[in-house]
Design a protein around this motif. Sequence first.
Motif, PDB file in Angstrom:
ATOM      1  N   LEU A   1       0.822  -1.213   0.000  1.00  0.00           N
ATOM      2  CA  LEU A   1       0.000   0.000   0.000  1.00  0.00           C
ATOM      3  C   LEU A   1       0.857   1.265   0.000  1.00  0.00           C
ATOM      4  O   LEU A   1       0.563   2.225  -0.709  1.00  0.00           O
ATOM      5  N   GLU A   2       1.922   1.259   0.793  1.00  0.00           N
ATOM      6  CA  GLU A   2       2.800   2.429   0.812  1.00  0.00           C
ATOM      7  C   GLU A   2       3.512   2.582  -0.527  1.00  0.00           C
ATOM      8  O   GLU A   2       3.673   3.702  -1.033  1.00  0.00           O
TER       9      GLU A   2
ATOM     10  N   ILE B   1       4.165   5.249  -5.826  1.00  0.00           N
ATOM     11  CA  ILE B   1       4.100   5.116  -7.288  1.00  0.00           C
ATOM     12  C   ILE B   1       3.081   6.090  -7.851  1.00  0.00           C
ATOM     13  O   ILE B   1       3.334   6.769  -8.853  1.00  0.00           O
ATOM     14  N   HIS B   2       1.911   6.156  -7.203  1.00  0.00           N
ATOM     15  CA  HIS B   2       0.848   7.053  -7.683  1.00  0.00           C
ATOM     16  C   HIS B   2       1.298   8.509  -7.625  1.00  0.00           C
ATOM     17  O   HIS B   2       0.940   9.316  -8.487  1.00  0.00           O
ATOM     18  N   ARG B   3       2.111   8.839  -6.630  1.00  0.00           N
ATOM     19  CA  ARG B   3       2.571  10.218  -6.462  1.00  0.00           C
ATOM     20  C   ARG B   3       3.671  10.580  -7.462  1.00  0.00           C
ATOM     21  O   ARG B   3       3.638  11.655  -8.074  1.00  0.00           O
ATOM     22  N   HIS B   4       4.652   9.685  -7.633  1.00  0.00           N
ATOM     23  CA  HIS B   4       5.824  10.006  -8.451  1.00  0.00           C
ATOM     24  C   HIS B   4       5.745   9.502  -9.893  1.00  0.00           C
ATOM     25  O   HIS B   4       6.412  10.056 -10.771  1.00  0.00           O
TER      26      HIS B   4
ATOM     27  N   PRO C   1       2.559   8.724 -11.862  1.00  0.00           N
ATOM     28  CA  PRO C   1       1.106   8.575 -12.027  1.00  0.00           C
ATOM     29  C   PRO C   1       0.700   7.854 -13.304  1.00  0.00           C
ATOM     30  O   PRO C   1      -0.424   7.366 -13.400  1.00  0.00           O
ATOM     31  N   GLU C   2       1.607   7.787 -14.269  1.00  0.00           N
ATOM     32  CA  GLU C   2       1.285   7.089 -15.520  1.00  0.00           C
ATOM     33  C   GLU C   2       1.351   5.566 -15.369  1.00  0.00           C
ATOM     34  O   GLU C   2       0.871   4.834 -16.233  1.00  0.00           O
ATOM     35  N   VAL C   3       1.929   5.085 -14.265  1.00  0.00           N
ATOM     36  CA  VAL C   3       2.051   3.646 -14.024  1.00  0.00           C
ATOM     37  C   VAL C   3       0.811   3.162 -13.255  1.00  0.00           C
ATOM     38  O   VAL C   3       0.574   3.577 -12.122  1.00  0.00           O
ATOM     39  N   ALA C   4       0.042   2.287 -13.861  1.00  0.00           N
ATOM     40  CA  ALA C   4      -1.151   1.742 -13.200  1.00  0.00           C
ATOM     41  C   ALA C   4      -0.747   0.647 -12.225  1.00  0.00           C
ATOM     42  O   ALA C   4       0.140  -0.157 -12.521  1.00  0.00           O
ATOM     43  N   VAL C   5      -1.383   0.614 -11.076  1.00  0.00           N
ATOM     44  CA  VAL C   5      -1.069  -0.399 -10.060  1.00  0.00           C
ATOM     45  C   VAL C   5      -2.302  -1.257  -9.787  1.00  0.00           C
ATOM     46  O   VAL C   5      -3.338  -0.751  -9.360  1.00  0.00           O
TER      47      VAL C   5
ATOM     48  N   ARG D   1      -8.399   4.251  -2.333  1.00  0.00           N
ATOM     49  CA  ARG D   1      -8.101   5.634  -1.938  1.00  0.00           C
ATOM     50  C   ARG D   1      -6.685   6.013  -2.329  1.00  0.00           C
ATOM     51  O   ARG D   1      -6.412   7.175  -2.649  1.00  0.00           O
ATOM     52  N   ALA D   2      -5.779   5.048  -2.296  1.00  0.00           N
ATOM     53  CA  ALA D   2      -4.375   5.314  -2.626  1.00  0.00           C
ATOM     54  C   ALA D   2      -4.147   5.418  -4.128  1.00  0.00           C
ATOM     55  O   ALA D   2      -3.048   5.752  -4.565  1.00  0.00           O
ATOM     56  N   GLY D   3      -5.166   5.116  -4.915  1.00  0.00           N
ATOM     57  CA  GLY D   3      -5.035   5.263  -6.358  1.00  0.00           C
ATOM     58  C   GLY D   3      -4.892   3.978  -7.133  1.00  0.00           C
ATOM     59  O   GLY D   3      -4.477   4.001  -8.302  1.00  0.00           O
TER      60      GLY D   3
END
Length: 211
Positions: A62-63, A68-71, A73-77, A94-96
């Motif tokens: 989760l962290e 990843i979502h912050r730095h 954002p083009e990478v889907a998780v 919520r984390a994206g």
Amino acid sequence: MRLVLADSRTLVLAGFKRLIEEHTDAAVVGEARDGQSLLELVGQLRPDAVLTEIDLPKISGLEALVQIHRHYPEVAVLVLTGLTDGQHVRAALRAGAAGFLDKDAEPMELGLALRAVQRRQIYLSPSISHAAVERRNGHLAEDRVALTPRQRQVLQLIGRGKSTKEIAGLMGVSIKTVETHRARMMNALGLYGTNALMRYAIRTGLDYAHV
């Protein structure tokens, strides 16, 4: 699609890599056994997507997802885990997270999830109840907006990741009619874009699994 896998167990990684190669057109370009290594690989390889377990050593899945979502954002998780209780599902979304896949899912579901992620849609395993992702306390003003039965049906199908063409076919209406319903919903809810509607459907617990 270029993927990075993350799981603390070597055999699990090998198993998922084989399933991906057999059931999808994606290519696994990196493997990580902890959250720190996952972040390093994502920075080095810039994959299209990540499939990660939540329970990772050093840095949790989760962290890592938040970073990843912050730095990047083009990478889907896509979260791939056995921890499918409501708390973990909500936290991941919520984390994206681009989706939540149950490790008990059928192999073919990997392909469905990856195709949804590739289209920038959110994917949830059918085994995950809508009750698991609804908010436990409180409601925003948008939740009190009254939608027509047809608008709710469109919203439910959007929540399932269906395209406009697919929704039109399932409802027996024209594509233009679906687009009209969607435009009116966005205007009523103050939301813009299909992803925003999809997140709203998940957050409010609409039972899209049984449409």
